[in-house]
Write an enzyme that holds these catalytic residues in place. Sequence first.
Site, short mmCIF file in Angstrom:
data_model
loop_
_atom_site.label_atom_id
_atom_site.label_comp_id
_atom_site.label_asym_id
_atom_site.label_seq_id
_atom_site.Cartn_x
_atom_site.Cartn_y
_atom_site.Cartn_z
N SER A 1 33.11 81.28 -46.01
CA SER A 1 33.00 81.44 -47.46
C SER A 1 32.87 82.91 -47.83
O SER A 1 32.12 83.66 -47.20
CB SER A 1 31.79 80.67 -47.99
OG SER A 1 31.97 79.29 -47.82
N HIS B 1 27.14 81.73 -53.62
CA HIS B 1 26.25 80.88 -52.82
C HIS B 1 25.91 81.51 -51.47
O HIS B 1 25.05 80.99 -50.75
CB HIS B 1 26.87 79.49 -52.62
CG HIS B 1 28.06 79.46 -51.71
ND1 HIS B 1 29.36 79.42 -52.19
CD2 HIS B 1 28.16 79.46 -50.37
CE1 HIS B 1 30.19 79.39 -51.17
NE2 HIS B 1 29.49 79.42 -50.05
N ASP C 1 31.18 81.31 -58.90
CA ASP C 1 30.77 81.40 -57.49
C ASP C 1 31.25 82.72 -56.89
O ASP C 1 31.75 82.76 -55.77
CB ASP C 1 31.30 80.22 -56.68
CG ASP C 1 30.62 80.11 -55.31
OD1 ASP C 1 29.52 80.70 -55.15
OD2 ASP C 1 31.19 79.48 -54.41
#
Length: 476
Positions: free
Chosen positions: A326, A218, A248
């Site tokens: 992230s 993402h 992911d």
Amino acid sequence: MIRPQLRTAGLGRCLLPGLLLLLVPVLWAGAEKLHTQPSCPAVCQPTRCPALPTCALGTTPVFDLCRCCRVCPAAEREVCGGAQGQPCAPGLQCLQPLRPGFPSTCGCPTLGGAVCGSDRRTYPSMCALRAENRAARRLGKVPAVPVQWGNCGDTGTRSAGPLRRNYNFIAAVVEKVAPSVVHVQLWGRLLHGSRLVPVYSGSGFIVSEDGLIITNAHVVRNQQWIEVVLQNGARYEAVVKDIDLKLDLAVIKIESNAELPVLMLGRSSDLRAGEFVVALGSPFSLQNTATAGIVSTKQRGGKELGMKDSDMDYVQIDATINYGNSGGPLVNLDGDVIGVNSLRVTDGISFAIPSDRVRQFLAEYHEHQMKGKAFSNKKYLGLQMLSLTVPLSEELKMHYPDFPDVSSGVYVCKVVEGTAAQSSGLRDHDVIVNINGKPITTTTDVVKALDSDSLSMAVLRGKDNLLLTVIPETIN
């Protein structure tokens, strides 16, 4: 005439030792009284204490040796301790006498190092500075402020004390791992604009000397220019080499002639609940930000989180994963990567993709490269999401009072800036309950819906029911 004088002198010589012998017990008794511990009452009754004394300028009353009444503290070189002595002023220590028979006196502790004052003088200890400050206050002068440990001319840092040296294991891990952690910045053009502007940022870490970097799927997406910034400030353009939206995970690559620091993948299966871990990344575009915590559970199953078709176990941690963190590494105290920071639900509840799945993802990427296969185009929304369960719904209602009264659907943890999801009007904490007329209960349902070119989403936001249209992006 001479003989009586001799007798008197002789008598004096005989009497002197006797007198000294009589005096020694008296002196010893006085010294013993000074060293004897005070007789403290069984129960402290502050109402029986004398009135609060007025102490010398620059000192305040302190508790007596019985920790009951307040008295004026003893200054430097004044008698302290024992049945008659007083407690020393703050910063001073009651020192034992060098010779027996003498009372204890207040003085500077033997331990401690030099300290630099705001008057640019170097004092032998903090105690010495405070002693001079007390004298300065009595004379109406300006006291010095301690500004640093060590001499005023020192430019280096103070050496670590035993606690920092022996127990600062988190700092040692960060120092070891940080050079391999990178900042991932995505640049794009605004609508009808030609100038590149930053649209999203995340983190990643180097896994090979030829420039392969692991990050979250993402974090990277189509029609964006990806820039990677190393710890030393070097900047490189990166390209997406492989991506897995279900996991992911993504592999991006930079071209560099310099020797790149590489992180090794540990085994997430060896983790234990309660083990210390450190999450590194670059939240808010800050380099090498670290948060520490413990492993809450090493196998939080995807099915537990409502992902019916997921066979992956996540590492649940209480270390905070901030915005921009992230894709950064989750490491153990050996500095080995045991996960990839992925998802934050609420304070104290975050999830990482286990390193064992990262290892499998890299093996599949290597196999594709060996066979000359490029990964196929994939659809992308720009969401961090989690399947909603009854326990998760109750937890979210505690943190967000306006959270909708729903126990199934897909919870939107984060909407990535500059993506199709943001353009459609989706927001953080929304709950997706329907896409194109079909009920949505898991994140897998959302991924399957990406086969359509246009998604009509029924969304719950607080007490509002919304219908949004999302056009997924295609990742080339």
